[in-house]
Structure formats: structure tokens, C-alpha cells
Design an enzyme around this catalytic site. Sequence first.
Site, PDB file in Angstrom:
ATOM      1  N   HIS A 165       0.864  -1.191   0.000  1.00  0.00           N
ATOM      2  CA  HIS A 165       0.000   0.000   0.000  1.00  0.00           C
ATOM      3  C   HIS A 165       0.893   1.231   0.000  1.00  0.00           C
ATOM      4  CE1 HIS A 165      -3.027   2.988   1.257  1.00  0.00           C
ATOM      5  NE2 HIS A 165      -2.060   3.462   2.018  1.00  0.00           N
ATOM      6  N   GLU A 185      -2.655   8.892   7.234  1.00  0.00           N
ATOM      7  CA  GLU A 185      -2.275   7.481   7.368  1.00  0.00           C
ATOM      8  C   GLU A 185      -1.039   7.310   8.263  1.00  0.00           C
ATOM      9  OE1 GLU A 185      -4.089   6.175   3.003  1.00  0.00           O
ATOM     10  OE2 GLU A 185      -1.926   6.020   3.353  1.00  0.00           O
TER      11      GLU A 185
HETATM   12  P1  ADP Z   1      -4.119   1.251  -4.593  1.00  0.00           P
HETATM   13  O1  ADP Z   1      -3.672   0.323  -3.474  1.00  0.00           O
HETATM   14  O2  ADP Z   1      -3.343   1.012  -5.853  1.00  0.00           O
HETATM   15  O3  ADP Z   1      -4.131   2.707  -4.177  1.00  0.00           O
HETATM   16  P2  ADP Z   1      -7.030   1.303  -4.305  1.00  0.00           P
HETATM   17  O4  ADP Z   1      -6.801   2.394  -3.311  1.00  0.00           O
HETATM   18  O5  ADP Z   1      -7.965   1.557  -5.432  1.00  0.00           O
HETATM   19  O6  ADP Z   1      -5.627   0.825  -4.953  1.00  0.00           O
HETATM   20  O7  ADP Z   1      -7.539  -0.006  -3.569  1.00  0.00           O
HETATM   21  C1  ADP Z   1      -7.069  -0.331  -2.282  1.00  0.00           C
HETATM   22  C2  ADP Z   1      -6.751  -1.817  -2.258  1.00  0.00           C
HETATM   23  O8  ADP Z   1      -7.961  -2.560  -2.411  1.00  0.00           O
HETATM   24  C3  ADP Z   1      -5.860  -2.336  -3.390  1.00  0.00           C
HETATM   25  O9  ADP Z   1      -4.474  -2.133  -3.166  1.00  0.00           O
HETATM   26  C4  ADP Z   1      -6.206  -3.814  -3.406  1.00  0.00           C
HETATM   27  O10 ADP Z   1      -5.572  -4.528  -2.344  1.00  0.00           O
HETATM   28  C5  ADP Z   1      -7.714  -3.762  -3.143  1.00  0.00           C
HETATM   29  N1  ADP Z   1      -8.493  -3.722  -4.391  1.00  0.00           N
HETATM   30  C6  ADP Z   1      -8.587  -2.686  -5.268  1.00  0.00           C
HETATM   31  N2  ADP Z   1      -9.398  -2.991  -6.305  1.00  0.00           N
HETATM   32  C7  ADP Z   1      -9.833  -4.257  -6.054  1.00  0.00           C
HETATM   33  C8  ADP Z   1     -10.708  -5.147  -6.746  1.00  0.00           C
HETATM   34  N3  ADP Z   1     -11.308  -4.790  -7.886  1.00  0.00           N
HETATM   35  N4  ADP Z   1     -10.919  -6.371  -6.202  1.00  0.00           N
HETATM   36  C9  ADP Z   1     -10.341  -6.742  -5.043  1.00  0.00           C
HETATM   37  N5  ADP Z   1      -9.508  -5.944  -4.328  1.00  0.00           N
HETATM   38  C10 ADP Z   1      -9.253  -4.723  -4.832  1.00  0.00           C
HETATM   39 MG    MG Z   2      -5.235   3.581  -2.643  1.00  0.00          MG
END
Ligand code: ADP
Ligand code: MG
Length: 140
Positions: A117, A128
Site C-alpha cells: 500500500h 495514514e
Molecule cells: P491502490 O492500493 O493502488 O491505491 P485502491 O486504493 O484503489 O488501490 O484499492 C485499495 C486496495 O484494495 C488495493 O491495493 C487492493 O488490495 C484492493 N483492491 C482494489 N481494487 C480491487 C478489486 N477490484 N478487487 C479486489 N480488491 C481490490
Molecule cells: Mg489507494
Amino acid sequence: MEKQRTLSILKPDATRRNITGKINAKIETSGLRIIAQKRLHLSLSQAQAFYAVHAERSFFGELCQFMISGPVVVQVLEGDDAIAKYRDIMGATNPANAKEGTIRQEFAESIEANSVHGSDSLENAAREIAFFFSEMEIVS
Ligand code: ADP
Ligand code: MG
């Protein structure tokens, strides 16, 4: 360039496979410094509070269950343009779309179990970091 701090989490899929050192090596090779780090096993309420911004997303329940499925390593990273730089070396959320050489392209198992993350804005980074660390625990 502006010196920034960002919050990083090495997710349960990374601790389970014992690859936190490999990920830390990529972080340090990029020039970012790990100025705080600890290993935690999140409770469900902590995971829900941390990901509250995603509460309405369809994957929220599964994401929280995944994040409590094993230990995590939470970190503060510091460096020039640290927020964007870390997002860059993390790679795309879905490892299938992540660029060659990024952490997620090399290590992620799936769109959910994607190893790391990283904060996505100055405001979220501050929120955070404060969620997990006191100022005393952060040593630049
Ligand atoms: P990032 O971590 O790249 O910032 P997001 O903030 O959109 O992505 O999403 C938070 C976390 O949720 C992602 O890192 C991933 O672990 C999970 N996630 C995101 N999209 C999906 C999805 N379509 N299905 C399952 N888990 C997801
Ligand atoms: Mg994110």
C-alpha cells in the site's frame, strides 16, 4: 523537488512469503528512506478504519479480511516527491497492468493481494502516518 513522507504497508501476502526484505531493497534502491517501520497484526476494526475511504466499494469486506489474514509491516518512507515516487515503484493496483520492474509486477499475487500500500496524496499520507505512528517513532 519537495521532500515528503508517505505511508507504506507491506501486506499479508508479502509477510507470508517472507519477501519483506526484497521489497525493502526495492524501496531503498529507489532512493526512498525507511524512517519508521513496525510489524503489526491488524484487528478487523483497525483495517476497517484504515480503509474507511473504500467503505462503499464492492471489495471492502474482502479487502479488510485479507488485510487481517496475517501480519503487515507498516512504514514511513521519506524522500523527494515520496508520494508519487512510491506510487511509481509500486506499480498499478492490478499486477497484470503493472510496469516491468515495479514491486507489484514482480511480487503481487492478485489485484487484492498486491503486496504493498502507498498513500495517494499529501493529505492522506499525513492521515495514514498519524494512524500508525507517533512523531517519536519516526526518525529521519
Ligand atoms: P491502490 O492500493 O493502488 O491505491 P485502491 O486504493 O484503489 O488501490 O484499492 C485499495 C486496495 O484494495 C488495493 O491495493 C487492493 O488490495 C484492493 N483492491 C482494489 N481494487 C480491487 C478489486 N477490484 N478487487 C479486489 N480488491 C481490490
Ligand atoms: Mg489507494
